[in-house]
Structures are given as structure tokens and as C-alpha cells.
Design a protein around this motif. Structure first.
Motif, PDB file in Angstrom:
ATOM      1  N   ALA A  32       0.816  -1.222   0.000  1.00  0.00           N
ATOM      2  CA  ALA A  32       0.000   0.000   0.000  1.00  0.00           C
ATOM      3  C   ALA A  32       0.845   1.265   0.000  1.00  0.00           C
ATOM      4  O   ALA A  32       0.504   2.242  -0.670  1.00  0.00           O
ATOM      5  N   GLU A  33       1.963   1.260   0.713  1.00  0.00           N
ATOM      6  CA  GLU A  33       2.760   2.477   0.837  1.00  0.00           C
ATOM      7  C   GLU A  33       3.629   2.772  -0.388  1.00  0.00           C
ATOM      8  O   GLU A  33       4.236   3.838  -0.456  1.00  0.00           O
ATOM      9  N   THR A  34       3.683   1.881  -1.354  1.00  0.00           N
ATOM     10  CA  THR A  34       4.523   2.143  -2.522  1.00  0.00           C
ATOM     11  C   THR A  34       3.878   3.102  -3.509  1.00  0.00           C
ATOM     12  O   THR A  34       4.553   3.614  -4.389  1.00  0.00           O
ATOM     13  N   VAL A  35       2.576   3.326  -3.374  1.00  0.00           N
ATOM     14  CA  VAL A  35       1.905   4.291  -4.239  1.00  0.00           C
ATOM     15  C   VAL A  35       1.137   5.301  -3.393  1.00  0.00           C
ATOM     16  O   VAL A  35       0.747   5.018  -2.262  1.00  0.00           O
ATOM     17  N   GLU A  36       0.951   6.474  -3.953  1.00  0.00           N
ATOM     18  CA  GLU A  36       0.103   7.504  -3.354  1.00  0.00           C
ATOM     19  C   GLU A  36      -1.027   7.771  -4.325  1.00  0.00           C
ATOM     20  O   GLU A  36      -0.872   7.597  -5.532  1.00  0.00           O
ATOM     21  N   GLU A  37      -2.137   8.182  -3.798  1.00  0.00           N
ATOM     22  CA  GLU A  37      -3.284   8.524  -4.636  1.00  0.00           C
ATOM     23  C   GLU A  37      -3.718   9.938  -4.317  1.00  0.00           C
ATOM     24  O   GLU A  37      -3.657  10.363  -3.166  1.00  0.00           O
ATOM     25  N   ARG A  38      -4.134  10.677  -5.353  1.00  0.00           N
ATOM     26  CA  ARG A  38      -4.663  12.025  -5.128  1.00  0.00           C
ATOM     27  C   ARG A  38      -5.715  12.334  -6.182  1.00  0.00           C
ATOM     28  O   ARG A  38      -5.699  11.788  -7.283  1.00  0.00           O
ATOM     29  N   ARG A  39      -6.597  13.218  -5.813  1.00  0.00           N
ATOM     30  CA  ARG A  39      -7.689  13.632  -6.704  1.00  0.00           C
ATOM     31  C   ARG A  39      -7.121  14.378  -7.902  1.00  0.00           C
ATOM     32  O   ARG A  39      -6.260  15.239  -7.768  1.00  0.00           O
ATOM     33  N   ASP A  40      -7.620  14.035  -9.080  1.00  0.00           N
ATOM     34  CA  ASP A  40      -7.186  14.651 -10.338  1.00  0.00           C
ATOM     35  C   ASP A  40      -8.433  15.170 -11.048  1.00  0.00           C
ATOM     36  O   ASP A  40      -9.305  14.390 -11.410  1.00  0.00           O
ATOM     37  N   ILE A  41      -8.497  16.489 -11.243  1.00  0.00           N
ATOM     38  CA  ILE A  41      -9.665  17.077 -11.915  1.00  0.00           C
ATOM     39  C   ILE A  41      -9.287  17.660 -13.275  1.00  0.00           C
ATOM     40  O   ILE A  41      -9.997  18.505 -13.813  1.00  0.00           O
ATOM     41  N   SER A  42      -8.187  17.186 -13.846  1.00  0.00           N
ATOM     42  CA  SER A  42      -7.757  17.684 -15.150  1.00  0.00           C
ATOM     43  C   SER A  42      -8.676  17.179 -16.263  1.00  0.00           C
ATOM     44  O   SER A  42      -9.358  16.159 -16.119  1.00  0.00           O
ATOM     45  N   PHE A  43      -8.697  17.893 -17.366  1.00  0.00           N
ATOM     46  CA  PHE A  43      -9.449  17.525 -18.572  1.00  0.00           C
ATOM     47  C   PHE A  43     -10.951  17.371 -18.324  1.00  0.00           C
ATOM     48  O   PHE A  43     -11.620  16.583 -18.989  1.00  0.00           O
ATOM     49  N   ILE A  72     -13.159  13.845 -13.101  1.00  0.00           N
ATOM     50  CA  ILE A  72     -12.742  13.611 -11.724  1.00  0.00           C
ATOM     51  C   ILE A  72     -12.219  12.184 -11.661  1.00  0.00           C
ATOM     52  O   ILE A  72     -12.962  11.221 -11.889  1.00  0.00           O
ATOM     53  N   ARG A  73     -10.919  12.069 -11.393  1.00  0.00           N
ATOM     54  CA  ARG A  73     -10.265  10.761 -11.348  1.00  0.00           C
ATOM     55  C   ARG A  73      -9.350  10.709 -10.126  1.00  0.00           C
ATOM     56  O   ARG A  73      -9.138  11.715  -9.460  1.00  0.00           O
ATOM     57  N   THR A  74      -8.773   9.544  -9.894  1.00  0.00           N
ATOM     58  CA  THR A  74      -7.786   9.385  -8.837  1.00  0.00           C
ATOM     59  C   THR A  74      -6.447   9.057  -9.482  1.00  0.00           C
ATOM     60  O   THR A  74      -6.295   8.005 -10.113  1.00  0.00           O
ATOM     61  N   GLU A  75      -5.518   9.982  -9.343  1.00  0.00           N
ATOM     62  CA  GLU A  75      -4.175   9.809  -9.901  1.00  0.00           C
ATOM     63  C   GLU A  75      -3.363   8.887  -8.997  1.00  0.00           C
ATOM     64  O   GLU A  75      -3.496   8.921  -7.774  1.00  0.00           O
ATOM     65  N   VAL A  76      -2.493   8.073  -9.604  1.00  0.00           N
ATOM     66  CA  VAL A  76      -1.594   7.186  -8.871  1.00  0.00           C
ATOM     67  C   VAL A  76      -0.175   7.693  -9.080  1.00  0.00           C
ATOM     68  O   VAL A  76       0.249   7.914 -10.222  1.00  0.00           O
ATOM     69  N   LEU A  77       0.547   7.872  -7.963  1.00  0.00           N
ATOM     70  CA  LEU A  77       1.922   8.364  -8.003  1.00  0.00           C
ATOM     71  C   LEU A  77       2.842   7.393  -7.265  1.00  0.00           C
ATOM     72  O   LEU A  77       2.395   6.698  -6.338  1.00  0.00           O
ATOM     73  N   CYS A  78       4.105   7.380  -7.632  1.00  0.00           N
ATOM     74  CA  CYS A  78       5.094   6.600  -6.896  1.00  0.00           C
ATOM     75  C   CYS A  78       5.222   7.198  -5.499  1.00  0.00           C
ATOM     76  O   CYS A  78       5.395   8.407  -5.347  1.00  0.00           O
ATOM     77  N   GLY A  79       5.152   6.368  -4.486  1.00  0.00           N
ATOM     78  CA  GLY A  79       5.245   6.839  -3.115  1.00  0.00           C
ATOM     79  C   GLY A  79       6.620   7.344  -2.735  1.00  0.00           C
ATOM     80  O   GLY A  79       6.757   8.100  -1.781  1.00  0.00           O
ATOM     81  N   LYS A  80       7.639   6.948  -3.477  1.00  0.00           N
ATOM     82  CA  LYS A  80       8.994   7.386  -3.138  1.00  0.00           C
ATOM     83  C   LYS A  80       9.405   8.665  -3.867  1.00  0.00           C
ATOM     84  O   LYS A  80       9.925   9.588  -3.262  1.00  0.00           O
ATOM     85  N   CYS A  81       9.165   8.726  -5.173  1.00  0.00           N
ATOM     86  CA  CYS A  81       9.662   9.876  -5.945  1.00  0.00           C
ATOM     87  C   CYS A  81       8.567  10.831  -6.400  1.00  0.00           C
ATOM     88  O   CYS A  81       8.855  11.888  -6.937  1.00  0.00           O
ATOM     89  N   GLY A  82       7.307  10.462  -6.206  1.00  0.00           N
ATOM     90  CA  GLY A  82       6.201  11.337  -6.575  1.00  0.00           C
ATOM     91  C   GLY A  82       5.879  11.368  -8.051  1.00  0.00           C
ATOM     92  O   GLY A  82       5.082  12.184  -8.499  1.00  0.00           O
ATOM     93  N   SER A  83       6.456  10.460  -8.825  1.00  0.00           N
ATOM     94  CA  SER A  83       6.200  10.435 -10.270  1.00  0.00           C
ATOM     95  C   SER A  83       4.798   9.936 -10.589  1.00  0.00           C
ATOM     96  O   SER A  83       4.269   9.040  -9.927  1.00  0.00           O
ATOM     97  N   HIS A  84       4.214  10.514 -11.644  1.00  0.00           N
ATOM     98  CA  HIS A  84       2.897  10.107 -12.129  1.00  0.00           C
ATOM     99  C   HIS A  84       3.004   8.723 -12.768  1.00  0.00           C
ATOM    100  O   HIS A  84       3.868   8.484 -13.611  1.00  0.00           O
ATOM    101  N   LEU A  85       2.108   7.822 -12.378  1.00  0.00           N
ATOM    102  CA  LEU A  85       2.094   6.465 -12.925  1.00  0.00           C
ATOM    103  C   LEU A  85       0.879   6.224 -13.809  1.00  0.00           C
ATOM    104  O   LEU A  85       0.971   5.543 -14.826  1.00  0.00           O
TER     105      LEU A  85
END
Length: 138
Positions: free
Chosen positions: A81-92, A95-108
Motif C-alpha cells: 500500500a505504501e509504494t503508491v500515493e493517490e490524489r484527486r485529479d480534476i484535469s481535462f 474527476i479521477r484518482t491519480e496514482v503516483l510513486c510513493g517514493k519519488c512522486g512520479s505520475h504512474l
């Protein structure tokens, strides 16, 4: 397998550009998306682990990968669970949930609530260019 010894969240844009291909930089650092059905891991089902292409963090395992038909690699859950972060994405206008790398913050990619019900109901829809595959046993 961590190819980034320093804190990856402290790297500059120039340092990321030196480490990543142009496609990887666009996806991982600018929240881009590869075209559907073009990624190398879309229809790829070998046993192993999927690491963050930016920092080497273990993100997903092959046992959680499935063919969703969406055009991108799909997983039912992250490796931990801790290897990814999730955040609200309202682009385009969505309303979606973006997934990011938990270590470097990169968009996945993004996570959606339309995955296999028997596996928890989530579909982690991830860009192939955001991943590096390590075969089982390596």
C-alpha cells in the motif's frame, strides 16, 4: 533496486531529464499518458515485478496484473500500500484518482473502481513507460 541514491523528491527538472527518456519524462514528471494499446506491458504477462522507471521502487507484481482491455497495463493492487500515493485529479474536465510513486512522486496513471469485484474492485491503469519489469528470480 534503487538507481537514485539521493532523495528522488529533491531532484531538479534538469536531473530528471538526464535520467529519463523523453517519453518517460513526459509521463512520469509531467503527468502525461501514452496512447492506448501502444505500451510494452499492455499485453505482457511474464512473472516478475514492476518497478518505478524513475526511482526503481517496487510498485506492482505480476500476480496482480490482469487483462482489463483498457489499453494500458492493469493491476488489482500495488505490491504494498505504501509504494503508491493517490490524489484527486480534476484535469481535462474529469474527476479521477491519480496514482503516483510513493517514493519519488512520479505520475504512474490512475485508479478506477471498475476492476474485478473478487479482487477488491480496483483497476490500477498504469502507463508502461512508467514501469520497468524485473523477471522473477532476478
Amino acid at each position: 533496486m534503487d538507481s537514485t541514491p539521493e532523495d528522488p523528491k529533491s531532484l531538479t527538472e534538469e536531473q530528471w531529464r538526464e535520467r529519463l527518456t523523453a517519453e518517460q519524462f513526459h509521463i512520469l514528471r509531467e503527468a502525461g499518458t501514452e496512447r492506448a494499446y501502444t505500451g510494452k506491458y499492455d499485453k505482457f504477462y511474464e512473472n516478475g515485478e514492476y518497478m518505478c522507471a524513475a526511482c526503481g521502487t517496487r510498485l506492482f507484481i505480476s500476480a496482480a496484473k490482469y487483462n482489463s482491455g483498457c489499453g494500458w497495463p492493469a493491476f488489482t493492487r500495488p505490491a504494498e500500500a505504501e509504494t503508491v500515493e493517490e490524489r484527486r485529479d480534476i484535469s481535462f474536465g474529469m474527476i479521477r484518482t491519480e496514482v503516483l510513486c510513493g517514493k519519488c512522486g512520479s505520475h504512474l496513471g490512475h485508479v478506477f473502481p471498475d476492476g474485478p469485484p473478487e479482487e477488491g474492485g480496483l483497476r490500477y491503469c498504469i502507463n508502461s513507460a512508467a514501469l520497468e519489469f524485473v523477471p522473477e528470480g532476478e
